[in-house]
Write an enzyme that holds these catalytic residues in place. Sequence first.
Site, mmCIF file in Angstrom:
data_model
loop_
_atom_site.group_PDB
_atom_site.id
_atom_site.type_symbol
_atom_site.label_atom_id
_atom_site.label_comp_id
_atom_site.label_asym_id
_atom_site.label_seq_id
_atom_site.Cartn_x
_atom_site.Cartn_y
_atom_site.Cartn_z
ATOM 1 C CD GLU A 13 -5.652 -104.399 15.047
ATOM 2 O OE1 GLU A 13 -5.322 -104.798 13.914
ATOM 3 O OE2 GLU A 13 -6.829 -104.298 15.422
ATOM 4 C CD GLU B 212 -8.932 -100.901 15.830
ATOM 5 O OE1 GLU B 212 -9.178 -102.001 15.284
ATOM 6 O OE2 GLU B 212 -8.040 -100.134 15.433
#
Length: 535
Positions: A198, A340
């Site tokens: 991320e 995810e």
Amino acid sequence: MFRPKALGGALTALATVAAGVLLATAVSTSPAVAAGTGTGYLHTNGSQIVDSTGATVRLTGINWFGMETDNKTFHGLWSNNPWRGQLDTMARLGYNTLRVPYSNDALKPGATASGINDFVNPDLIGLSPLQILDKVIAYAGSKGMRIILDRHRPTSAGQSPLWYTPTVSEATWINDWKMLAQRYAGNPTVIGADLHNEPHAEGTNPAATGACWGCGDTTRDWRLAAERAGNAILGVQPNWLIFVEGVSCPSGGLSNVWDNDPSNDEDCGWWGGNLSKAGQFPVRLSVANRLVYSPHEYATSVYRQTWFDAPDYPANMPAIWDKYFGYLYKQNIAPIMMGEFGSTLVDPKDKVWLEKLMAYTGTGVTGMSFTYWSWNPNSGDTGGIALDDWTNVNTTKQAILQPYLIPPSGGGPTGGPTGGPTGGPTGGPTTPPPGACTATYRQVNAWQGGFQGELTVKNTGSAAVNPWSVTWTWPSGVTLGSGWNATVSQSGTTVTAAAPSHAPSLAAGGSVTVGFTANGTASAPGAVKLSGASC
């Protein structure tokens, strides 16, 4: 645990997890289909992942986090369900891949793992985080599962917008990846590296300090950093896939509505979820057919993005997913592996979101790959597939995911059971003749009031046994604690180990090893039978 994005001029930083979504487009030819996760190392072919034979593979996996936290190892090892039992459940449910988040702290010499129930998992006591990872990889591989390693955090303290911090340099990041690539070289269970979790914006425009995509600043351009790390890894292990996440805002900065900066209108997405610039500025690797883009995508339990309240929700979602990452798949540029995605499903909008997202990924082996967030019930923003006992599962979530899961296939190092979820002959169960099996017992460990053992049963007959089951007896007072590699239960003094649904057939010459912990005086199994026939 993980973080979403900054959107539409708001300064938003939320702690969370995230996942991405994709759309499966029809393939003009009919590719060969690999069983489970295929054979050998994997590589890419346009928008598809293929195995060493060229057969198409779809990764349908799950995240099991903890190695990135202060525990430095998988969460849930404190529960009453042994670590093998948890992997057994994941495989039985149809998750063929395990994404393993870690922090660089867990890789340091002298790093210690904590939060382990020494009664339930005595075989893990005293092992380093990497040694525990070795065992998980070996066991997952014996079940036909694949492993993706995810550099989730530089330290156990938290995530970072860039791939380096003042205390963890880019050199450390890359060198640790090269160490892992070397450690697992030659082991095709480990298929690749999710380089950094991320990347996201930080600071306000125009003085951005976060991860950008295509901006050309080598200190902030995530695309260039991914090339440096990816090529370094491929120099050590050219067979690995390189998983590259997106950013949140391509400029790397959060909008400031007061500065009249035109980038206020920049299209931002979830942390790691925005690959809108990857078509214009692709990641260039030194080995062809190794790049997989890996966006993250979440629901309202992580952050209530504006699109969730649009008048045309959820019909608006496919176009949003197309823009952020789906175009890469639709245009046959590269595979998508949504690293995810998840939700508590408390808000009714989230159930619709998950259903719509899974439909977007497509059905069958040519659909987009994914690893759901997460197995862990202690993910604060999403909860897990496992419930709080780390044994039972959230049936609502599982029911939505189930049609898209492709169970792992393949046996263990001893030859193990083979066959997929519907594998093996039909027409009812088969039973071997008496004496067409052998049984070997090994006591693995013992402690005050209990012990751990492994019973290996080999089918010495000339035909497969489908479905197989193993029974044995124990003296009065010995009771089952837990079991793995099968569904293990006890009635009176008789213990039954039933074949898991993903591997119901025990081939002629094949073996199955049933592991267990038990309470009472250590005792070898007696009167062992394979599907009713004495061994």
